[in-house]
Motif scaffolding. Structure first.
Motif, short mmCIF file in Angstrom:
data_model
loop_
_atom_site.label_atom_id
_atom_site.label_comp_id
_atom_site.label_asym_id
_atom_site.label_seq_id
_atom_site.Cartn_x
_atom_site.Cartn_y
_atom_site.Cartn_z
N VAL A 33 54.86 21.23 -2.27
CA VAL A 33 55.64 21.43 -1.05
C VAL A 33 56.95 22.13 -1.37
CG1 VAL A 33 56.90 20.21 0.77
CG2 VAL A 33 54.57 19.54 0.22
N GLY A 34 57.61 21.72 -2.45
CA GLY A 34 58.86 22.36 -2.85
C GLY A 34 58.68 23.83 -3.19
N ILE A 35 57.60 24.16 -3.88
CA ILE A 35 57.34 25.55 -4.23
C ILE A 35 57.09 26.38 -2.97
CG2 ILE A 35 55.65 27.07 -5.35
CD1 ILE A 35 55.46 24.97 -7.57
N HIS A 36 56.36 25.83 -2.03
CA HIS A 36 56.12 26.55 -0.78
C HIS A 36 57.43 26.75 0.01
CE1 HIS A 36 51.82 27.09 -0.79
NE2 HIS A 36 51.65 25.84 -1.17
N LEU A 37 58.28 25.74 0.01
CA LEU A 37 59.57 25.89 0.69
C LEU A 37 60.44 26.95 0.02
CD1 LEU A 37 60.45 22.16 1.49
CD2 LEU A 37 59.76 23.95 3.10
N ILE A 38 60.45 26.98 -1.29
CA ILE A 38 61.22 28.00 -1.99
C ILE A 38 60.66 29.38 -1.71
CG2 ILE A 38 61.79 28.87 -4.30
CD1 ILE A 38 62.02 25.95 -5.19
N ALA A 39 59.33 29.51 -1.65
CA ALA A 39 58.72 30.80 -1.35
C ALA A 39 59.09 31.27 0.06
CB ALA A 39 57.20 30.70 -1.49
N ARG A 40 59.08 30.36 1.02
CA ARG A 40 59.47 30.74 2.39
C ARG A 40 60.94 31.13 2.45
NH1 ARG A 40 56.28 26.36 6.14
NH2 ARG A 40 54.21 27.22 5.77
N PHE A 41 61.79 30.41 1.71
CA PHE A 41 63.21 30.74 1.67
C PHE A 41 63.42 32.12 1.07
CE2 PHE A 41 67.28 30.83 -0.54
CZ PHE A 41 68.15 30.53 0.50
N CYS A 42 62.70 32.43 0.00
CA CYS A 42 62.84 33.74 -0.63
C CYS A 42 62.31 34.86 0.27
CB CYS A 42 62.11 33.76 -1.98
SG CYS A 42 62.92 32.75 -3.23
N PRO A 46 65.61 37.68 1.33
CA PRO A 46 65.35 38.40 0.07
C PRO A 46 66.65 38.84 -0.58
CG PRO A 46 64.87 39.81 1.94
CD PRO A 46 65.19 38.45 2.49
N GLY A 47 66.67 38.82 -1.89
CA GLY A 47 67.85 39.24 -2.62
C GLY A 47 67.94 40.76 -2.67
#
Length: 95
Positions: A33-42, A46-47
């Motif tokens: 779940v954390g990895i999916h949340l980080i992917a959605r945030f990125c 986007p940087g």
């Protein structure tokens, strides 16, 4: 040992195993779940992407002699000395 103590030990071992499996499963679920949340945030934020340097002509622009990648600021004689040392080491290790 009597059968009651063996049964209680087996029940305790089973409960410990079940608790451990639940803990590992929960941790892995939270990790996913954390990895999916980080992917959605990125994806949402986007940087900044660095722009390619204008003086590079292509992917082979930073290749030195023998098609080896050379970083800017590294002297060619240092690269040659390191390459010679690696070659000598490989020749000595084959014997």
């Amino acid at each position: 040992m009597n059968s009651e103590s063996v049964a209680s030990l087996l029940i305790e071992a089973g409960s410990l195993m079940l608790i451990g499996m639940v803990f590992v499963f929960s941790f892995l679920g939270l990790l996913i779940v954390g990895i999916h949340l980080i992917a959605r945030f990125c994806e949402a934020f986007p940087g900044e992407t660095p722009e390619p340097s204008a003086n590079l002509k292509g992917p082979s622009a930073n290749l030195g002699q023998n098609n080896q990648a050379v970083q800017p600021g590294i002297d060619g004689s240092v690269v040659a000395a390191i390459s010679a040392a690696i070659h000598t080491h490989r020749q000595n290790s084959k014997k």
